[in-house]
Scaffold this motif. Structure first.
Motif, PDB file in Angstrom:
ATOM      1  N   PHE A   1     -21.233 -15.241 -52.015  1.00  0.00           N
ATOM      2  CA  PHE A   1     -20.784 -15.480 -53.158  1.00  0.00           C
ATOM      3  C   PHE A   1     -20.729 -16.877 -53.546  1.00  0.00           C
ATOM      4  CE2 PHE A   1     -18.526 -12.140 -50.626  1.00  0.00           C
ATOM      5  CZ  PHE A   1     -18.774 -11.063 -51.283  1.00  0.00           C
ATOM      6  N   PHE A   2     -21.767 -17.096 -54.197  1.00  0.00           N
ATOM      7  CA  PHE A   2     -21.866 -18.679 -54.478  1.00  0.00           C
ATOM      8  C   PHE A   2     -21.445 -19.164 -55.567  1.00  0.00           C
ATOM      9  CE2 PHE A   2     -25.745 -18.616 -57.490  1.00  0.00           C
ATOM     10  CZ  PHE A   2     -26.101 -17.278 -57.328  1.00  0.00           C
ATOM     11  N   PRO A   3     -20.902 -20.469 -55.543  1.00  0.00           N
ATOM     12  CA  PRO A   3     -20.128 -21.203 -56.348  1.00  0.00           C
ATOM     13  C   PRO A   3     -20.980 -21.903 -57.465  1.00  0.00           C
ATOM     14  CG  PRO A   3     -19.867 -22.420 -54.390  1.00  0.00           C
ATOM     15  CD  PRO A   3     -20.854 -21.119 -54.007  1.00  0.00           C
TER      16      PRO A   3
ATOM     17  N   TYR B   1     -26.072 -12.248 -60.807  1.00  0.00           N
ATOM     18  CA  TYR B   1     -24.838 -11.529 -61.313  1.00  0.00           C
ATOM     19  C   TYR B   1     -23.646 -12.601 -61.398  1.00  0.00           C
ATOM     20  CZ  TYR B   1     -21.674  -7.908 -62.303  1.00  0.00           C
ATOM     21  OH  TYR B   1     -20.750  -7.233 -62.844  1.00  0.00           O
ATOM     22  N   LYS B   2     -23.081 -12.956 -62.439  1.00  0.00           N
ATOM     23  CA  LYS B   2     -21.832 -13.989 -62.284  1.00  0.00           C
ATOM     24  C   LYS B   2     -20.633 -12.833 -61.993  1.00  0.00           C
ATOM     25  CE  LYS B   2     -23.993 -17.688 -64.695  1.00  0.00           C
ATOM     26  NZ  LYS B   2     -24.467 -18.238 -65.917  1.00  0.00           N
ATOM     27  N   LEU B   3     -19.916 -13.198 -61.018  1.00  0.00           N
ATOM     28  CA  LEU B   3     -18.875 -12.296 -60.475  1.00  0.00           C
ATOM     29  C   LEU B   3     -17.712 -12.875 -61.364  1.00  0.00           C
ATOM     30  CD1 LEU B   3     -19.077 -12.377 -56.944  1.00  0.00           C
ATOM     31  CD2 LEU B   3     -19.755 -10.500 -58.253  1.00  0.00           C
ATOM     32  N   ASP B   4     -17.649 -14.304 -61.843  1.00  0.00           N
ATOM     33  CA  ASP B   4     -16.467 -14.936 -62.604  1.00  0.00           C
ATOM     34  C   ASP B   4     -17.193 -16.339 -63.041  1.00  0.00           C
ATOM     35  OD1 ASP B   4     -16.153 -16.337 -60.415  1.00  0.00           O
ATOM     36  OD2 ASP B   4     -14.201 -15.446 -59.585  1.00  0.00           O
ATOM     37  N   ASP B   5     -15.946 -17.235 -63.361  1.00  0.00           N
ATOM     38  CA  ASP B   5     -16.659 -18.533 -63.899  1.00  0.00           C
ATOM     39  C   ASP B   5     -16.910 -19.200 -62.787  1.00  0.00           C
ATOM     40  OD1 ASP B   5     -15.956 -17.780 -66.357  1.00  0.00           O
ATOM     41  OD2 ASP B   5     -13.756 -18.646 -66.481  1.00  0.00           O
ATOM     42  N   ASP B   6     -16.462 -18.949 -61.490  1.00  0.00           N
ATOM     43  CA  ASP B   6     -16.952 -19.962 -60.279  1.00  0.00           C
ATOM     44  C   ASP B   6     -18.172 -19.218 -59.437  1.00  0.00           C
ATOM     45  OD1 ASP B   6     -14.686 -21.644 -60.466  1.00  0.00           O
ATOM     46  OD2 ASP B   6     -13.307 -20.147 -59.852  1.00  0.00           O
TER      47      ASP B   6
ATOM     48  N   HIS C   1     -25.116 -13.170 -54.492  1.00  0.00           N
ATOM     49  CA  HIS C   1     -26.552 -13.401 -54.033  1.00  0.00           C
ATOM     50  C   HIS C   1     -27.289 -12.032 -54.400  1.00  0.00           C
ATOM     51  CE1 HIS C   1     -30.129 -13.501 -51.174  1.00  0.00           C
ATOM     52  NE2 HIS C   1     -29.585 -14.945 -51.134  1.00  0.00           N
ATOM     53  N   PRO C   2     -28.616 -12.339 -54.950  1.00  0.00           N
ATOM     54  CA  PRO C   2     -29.513 -11.101 -55.453  1.00  0.00           C
ATOM     55  C   PRO C   2     -29.613 -10.095 -54.485  1.00  0.00           C
ATOM     56  CG  PRO C   2     -30.819 -13.081 -55.435  1.00  0.00           C
ATOM     57  CD  PRO C   2     -29.168 -13.561 -55.074  1.00  0.00           C
ATOM     58  N   SER C   3     -29.649 -10.412 -53.278  1.00  0.00           N
ATOM     59  CA  SER C   3     -29.982  -9.300 -52.246  1.00  0.00           C
ATOM     60  C   SER C   3     -28.785  -8.389 -52.062  1.00  0.00           C
ATOM     61  CB  SER C   3     -30.525  -9.972 -50.982  1.00  0.00           C
ATOM     62  OG  SER C   3     -31.711 -10.472 -51.067  1.00  0.00           O
ATOM     63  N   LEU C   4     -27.771  -8.657 -52.611  1.00  0.00           N
ATOM     64  CA  LEU C   4     -26.307  -7.832 -52.534  1.00  0.00           C
ATOM     65  C   LEU C   4     -26.234  -7.088 -53.831  1.00  0.00           C
ATOM     66  CD1 LEU C   4     -23.933 -10.477 -50.878  1.00  0.00           C
ATOM     67  CD2 LEU C   4     -24.842  -8.456 -49.721  1.00  0.00           C
ATOM     68  N   SER C   5     -27.159  -7.205 -54.552  1.00  0.00           N
ATOM     69  CA  SER C   5     -27.002  -6.544 -55.920  1.00  0.00           C
ATOM     70  C   SER C   5     -26.721  -5.123 -56.120  1.00  0.00           C
ATOM     71  CB  SER C   5     -28.358  -6.897 -56.948  1.00  0.00           C
ATOM     72  OG  SER C   5     -29.407  -6.387 -56.474  1.00  0.00           O
ATOM     73  N   ALA C   6     -26.923  -4.505 -54.803  1.00  0.00           N
ATOM     74  CA  ALA C   6     -26.539  -2.989 -54.794  1.00  0.00           C
ATOM     75  C   ALA C   6     -25.044  -2.915 -54.839  1.00  0.00           C
ATOM     76  CB  ALA C   6     -27.099  -2.458 -53.202  1.00  0.00           C
ATOM     77  N   LEU C   7     -24.319  -3.928 -54.484  1.00  0.00           N
ATOM     78  CA  LEU C   7     -22.797  -4.125 -54.594  1.00  0.00           C
ATOM     79  C   LEU C   7     -22.336  -3.986 -56.062  1.00  0.00           C
ATOM     80  CD1 LEU C   7     -22.101  -6.104 -51.440  1.00  0.00           C
ATOM     81  CD2 LEU C   7     -22.313  -3.452 -51.512  1.00  0.00           C
ATOM     82  N   ILE C   8     -23.195  -4.520 -57.140  1.00  0.00           N
ATOM     83  CA  ILE C   8     -22.790  -4.619 -58.253  1.00  0.00           C
ATOM     84  C   ILE C   8     -21.997  -3.284 -58.911  1.00  0.00           C
ATOM     85  CG2 ILE C   8     -23.455  -5.237 -60.620  1.00  0.00           C
ATOM     86  CD1 ILE C   8     -25.547  -6.868 -59.382  1.00  0.00           C
ATOM     87  N   PRO C   9     -22.455  -2.341 -58.704  1.00  0.00           N
ATOM     88  CA  PRO C   9     -21.612  -1.224 -59.122  1.00  0.00           C
ATOM     89  C   PRO C   9     -20.206  -0.986 -58.658  1.00  0.00           C
ATOM     90  CG  PRO C   9     -23.973  -0.316 -58.477  1.00  0.00           C
ATOM     91  CD  PRO C   9     -23.579  -1.949 -58.200  1.00  0.00           C
TER      92      PRO C   9
ATOM     93  N   ASN D   1      -7.805  -3.683 -55.848  1.00  0.00           N
ATOM     94  CA  ASN D   1      -8.129  -4.397 -56.887  1.00  0.00           C
ATOM     95  C   ASN D   1      -8.970  -5.162 -57.265  1.00  0.00           C
ATOM     96  OD1 ASN D   1      -6.818  -5.912 -58.952  1.00  0.00           O
ATOM     97  ND2 ASN D   1      -5.631  -7.130 -57.814  1.00  0.00           N
ATOM     98  N   GLY D   2     -10.343  -4.217 -57.315  1.00  0.00           N
ATOM     99  CA  GLY D   2     -11.589  -5.051 -57.237  1.00  0.00           C
ATOM    100  C   GLY D   2     -12.062  -5.756 -58.504  1.00  0.00           C
ATOM    101  N   GLY D   3     -13.220  -6.122 -58.499  1.00  0.00           N
ATOM    102  CA  GLY D   3     -13.766  -6.622 -59.783  1.00  0.00           C
ATOM    103  C   GLY D   3     -13.408  -8.138 -59.750  1.00  0.00           C
ATOM    104  N   LYS D   4     -12.801  -8.627 -58.919  1.00  0.00           N
ATOM    105  CA  LYS D   4     -12.103 -10.107 -58.721  1.00  0.00           C
ATOM    106  C   LYS D   4     -12.122 -10.834 -57.532  1.00  0.00           C
ATOM    107  CE  LYS D   4      -8.325  -8.499 -60.916  1.00  0.00           C
ATOM    108  NZ  LYS D   4      -6.921  -8.321 -61.502  1.00  0.00           N
TER     109      LYS D   4
END
Lengths: 467, 416
Positions: free
Chosen positions: B52-54, B81-86, B90-98, B346-349
């Motif tokens: 989770f890179f800032p 993939y931006k998770l939030d403003d911060d 990591h692109p190798s974790l993109s399987a977790l985006i859904p 309480n995901g997505g954040k």
């Protein structure tokens, strides 16, 4: 006298009446505890196991003073420390120039050779005194280093051959100091980084404080190598000891692999367990380690661990006291402490059962099957040890592994051991030489099986799980 | 829920001031909706600041000139993939985006032990026993959890006898990789009978032999059945048994066995290879490969262990230094990100406190701080998954009441 005859009678009685029990004859115990079990020899009655064990101890002491036999194929473990540093440096240089395919050939080879060395030594009792191999295991574990910490790899074989093995039955302080000064230990517990820095606010280009005192080794020496946790030292003692030890670090040039750098030594007075250590240069660390090696808490801790290794998971207080007493009277002479243990009745009391660790088990099966011979044996044994949770030279934490039965007797352990037994048992040409060491009950069951399976079944039997 | 959590916090602080308050023991009977908990331990300290890179923090690139993600001149910003403003993933974790988008995946960037220990073994020991600073032999907290949540069985896949599972309740231990599928000597009926016969009269070892035999045969049978219906993909995973790529195979085994035996409510998995002191890489490289393997395993777990109260937790013994070192890697740090997955999460954040990478915000000017004791995070999970009260939680981490209470902020890990 009466007591002795009674004991003799009792032992004879037990010897002739162990019909339905697993074999726990004193002969089995002697071979399996003061070594890794009998090789392919006929079972023979030993009338006085105490004096036989004492003989073995004396032989082990003599052997520890002689150079170890090292098979040609793993000669690389004899690489001198300066050469090892140099070849390691060359390897790193190569790695940097070939960014895509890093090569680790030298360090990997050193690590593997050191593993092979220990398997070789624990399974060839004609070449390596088996009690010496057992003591080497004990002290390697007590002063554990971890082969997969990359910087330890090139030095682990030398650590076994030149630090542990020659010192296993001497005075503990000599062993402790030898281990302290060796690159394997200097790297493993970060003592090589432990340095006094004049200006602790100095920062590097990332604005990070440069390193100074590193307490890792000092803490573990107190907690694990000598006095033991909760034995009366404080965090202040850890900090003082760390400062006392500053200046000792690795050397890529010296034969010893280490050096004392006066510039990195903290010259202020330090108080350790109430005693003041003034600046003595390189001797300061040595005198502090000697001081710790001869504390009564150290005597107790080492006696307890030895008694657990050789006698019982829960040795009697009486036995540990007697051993600790000898330790204190002999300036920590391990030979004498072992003698006290061997001469105790506890050491031979049938109620003091011990279960083999995976390491014990592998070495005893290999010993009974003529020793670790080819690459298949080594691979097989090392894989078994890894899968059993006791990987060779690779216990990560400085506490070393426990030898207690409950650590190793997880549910599948026995049938996984049987798998290992069957991978090797069929090569035993005279299975009766294995069978004659186990209980009559097991022998009777196995006698009905095909000869080429008999040794495998004997190795899988409950008798073979004990030592 | 909120009322209850306030009760918990009240309890926790009460316990801190009066540690004998929980002496009266309270047993819980296993409630029907009690969920399952899977702990994935990344041994060696994974670099949460790469997972989770800032991306928006100016210091990120300064402190990590060659190993920061998405900052190299050739990097294509649009693929991150931006998770939030911060934070970005990591692109190798993109399987977790859904899972993130379905709001059942969250992370807490600043968790950890009560102080920086720096040593893997020490920190892992404390992490697994739940008792910071206590070096004596203690039970693993997952085992404590099993003895408090009566009737919930423990299973560990991968390690021979991990500390976290040690204790009063015998765990089901399944070896890593293909060894779990093999019946070995027991596969031969005659050999098995002879072995049973050999052990039959040994009062000390017979039970152990029989239990181990049953457990092993059962595991292999279940897994071989599951294996037959599984795809080519798992065959590929089997080929490379080196950690952490073996994690997917171990995850499959864990799932198959938990599905077969509903009593197995507590699962443990682990993977090594995270100690990236040198050549850590950025979008590509050693760490990136590890993330890819981890994301496959986590996706598999989340796809299969997803009843309402099931939770998957990922953690490490500590984090890594914020600054890149001279070997293009990172060293032992302090705070690190915990991941939490589950349909009620309480995901997505991002949860918990985050204060950025300014030097004065860091621990010793080098590590992420720990704002949330990992036991506090876990306690809030136990409360939901097992319906635990404060007394029960205190028994999972005996002797640690004070640190739990001190870090007692409600992280809102669950929805509602």
């Amino acid at each position: 006298m009466v007591r002795k005859s009674f004991l003799l009678l009792l032992s004879l009685l037990i010897f002739f009446t162990r019909l339905s029990h697993a074999d726990d004859s004193k002969e089995w115990r002697l071979y399996s505890r003061f070594g890794y079990g009998p090789a392919q020899i006929e079972k023979h009655l030993i009338p006085n196991v105490k004096s036989e064990a004492t003989n073995r101890l004396r032989d082990a002491l003599i052997a520890s003073g002689q150079e170890a036999f090292i098979p040609e194929s793993i000669n690389i473990v004899k690489t001198s420390l300066p050469d090892a540093f140099e070849r390691w440096r060359e390897q790193r240089k190569l790695q940097q120039s070939l960014q895509s395919t890093p090569t680790k050939e030298f360090t990997k080879e050193m690590s593997r050779a050191a593993m092979a060395l220990r398997l070789f030594q624990c399974s060839h009792d004609q070449v390596e005194n088996p009690l010496l191999a057992k003591m080497t295991e004990f002290w390697f574990n007590h002063l554990n280093v971890y082969t997969y910490k990359g910087s330890v790899q090139p030095f682990i074989g030398d650590y076994i051959i030149n630090v542990i093995r020659p010192n296993v039955l001497g005075n503990f302080e000599d062993l402790l100091i030898a281990s302290f000064k060796h690159p394997a230990m200097l790297y493993y517990l970060d003592q090589w980084l432990n340095a006094y820095v004049e200006n602790p606010t100095q920062t590097n280009r990332f604005n990070v404080q440069v390193k100074g005192i590193n307490e890792n080794y000092a803490r573990e020496v107190l907690e694990l190598h000598t006095m033991g946790v909760n034995s009366g030292y404080t965090q202040g003692d850890v900090q003082s000891l760390a400062r006392i030890l500053t200046g000792w670090t690795i050397s890529a040039k010296n034969e010893s692999g280490s050096q004392f750098v006066n510039r990195l030594h903290d010259k202020s007075d330090q108080t350790l367990l109430g005693r003041t250590f003034s600046n003595q240069g390189e001797e300061e660390a040595i005198s502090a380690l000697k001081f710790l090696a001869n504390q009564p808490q150290t005597a107790r801790r080492i006696s307890l661990r030895l008694a657990q290794w050789f006698v019982s998971d829960h040795p009697s207080k009486q036995l540990v006291d007697a051993m600790a007493n000898t330790y204190m009277q002999t300036h920590g002479n391990i030979y004498q402490v072992m003698t006290t243990m061997i001469e105790s009745d506890d050491a031979w009391d049938e109620s003091n059962q011990l279960i083999k660790t995976p390491f014990d088990y592998v070495c005893s099966v290999l010993t009974a099957a003529g020793g670790a011979k080819d690459l298949k044996d080594y691979t097989n044994a090392l894989n078994f040890l890894s899968n059993s949770g006791q990987p060779m030279n690779a216990w990560q934490t400085p506490d070393g592994y426990s030898t207690m039965a409950d650590q190793w007797m997880s549910a599948e352990a026995l049938s996984r051991r049987a798998d290992f037994a069957f991978s090797i048992g069929s090569r035993v040409e005279e299975p009766e030489k294995v069978l004659n060491w186990i209980s009559k009950n097991s022998r009777t069951i196995i006698a009905n099986e095909k000869p080429n399976l008999q040794a495998s079944f004997a190795f899988s039997s409950p008798d073979f799980m004990r030592k | 829920m909120n009322t209850k959590r306030r009760d918990l916090l009240k309890w926790a602080s009460l316990i801190a001031s009066c540690s004998s308050a929980y002496a009266a023991s309270v047993d819980s009977s296993l409630s029907i909706d009690s969920g399952r908990l899977i702990i994935v331990l990344l041994r060696g300290a994974y670099d949460g600041l790469s997972a989770f890179f800032p991306y928006s923090d100016p210091n990120y690139k300064i402190f990590r000139p060659t190993i920061s993600i998405g900052t190299q001149p050739e990097a294509d910003q649009s693929v991150f993939y931006k998770l939030d403003d911060d934070f970005a993933l990591h692109p190798s974790l993109s399987a977790l985006i859904p899972f993130w988008e379905e709001k059942r995946f969250a992370f807490i960037p600043t968790t950890g032990l009560s102080k920086p220990y720096r040593s893997h073994f020490e920190a892992q020991h404390y992490l697994e026993t739940g008792q910071d600073g206590n070096n004596s032999m203690s039970n693993g907290w997952l085992n404590n959890l099993a003895s408090i949540n009566k009737g919930s069985g423990l299973i560990g896949v991968g390690e021979a006898n991990p500390e976290i599972l040690r204790g009063l309740i015998p765990p089901k231990l399944v070896p890593r990789g293909n060894a779990a599928l093999q019946t070995g000597v027991l596969g031969n009926l005659h050999h098995r009978a002879v072995l049973e016969n050999l052990y039959a009269k040994d009062s000390a070892l017979n039970d152990l032999f029989i239990n181990g035999e049953n457990s092993r045969l059962n595991t292999a049978m279940m897994l071989n059945q599951a294996q037959m219906s599984s795809s080519q993909e798992s065959m590929q995973a089997n080929k490379d048994a080196s950690a952490p790529s073996a994690l997917l195979q171990d995850s499959r085994h864990l799932v198959a066995l938990m599905q077969q035996n509903a009593n197995l409510k507590l699962g443990f998995l682990s993977a090594g290879g995270w100690d990236t002191h040198a050549g850590q890489g950025n979008e590509r490289g050693a760490l990136s490969n590890n993330f890819l393997n981890l994301s496959k395993a986590l996706s598999y777990l989340q796809d299969n262990i997803n009843k309402p109260n099931d939770v998957i937790v990922v953690l490490s013994e500590f984090g890594r230094t914020v600054h890149e070192n001279a070997s293009r890697g990172t060293d032992h740090g302090f705070g690190n990100a915990m991941m939490v997955m589950g349909s009620q999460v309480n995901g997505g954040k991002r949860l918990g406190r985050w204060e950025g990478l300014a030097l004065e915000r860091l621990n010793e000017s080098r590590d992420l701080p720990v704002f949330h004791d990992y036991r506090m995070v876990l306690s809030q999970i136990f409360e939901r998954v097992f319906n635990f009260n404060a007394q029960q939680i205190a028994k999972v981490f005996p002797g640690s009441q004070i640190s739990i209470a001190a870090g007692a902020q409600d992280l809102h890990i669950f929805k509602g």
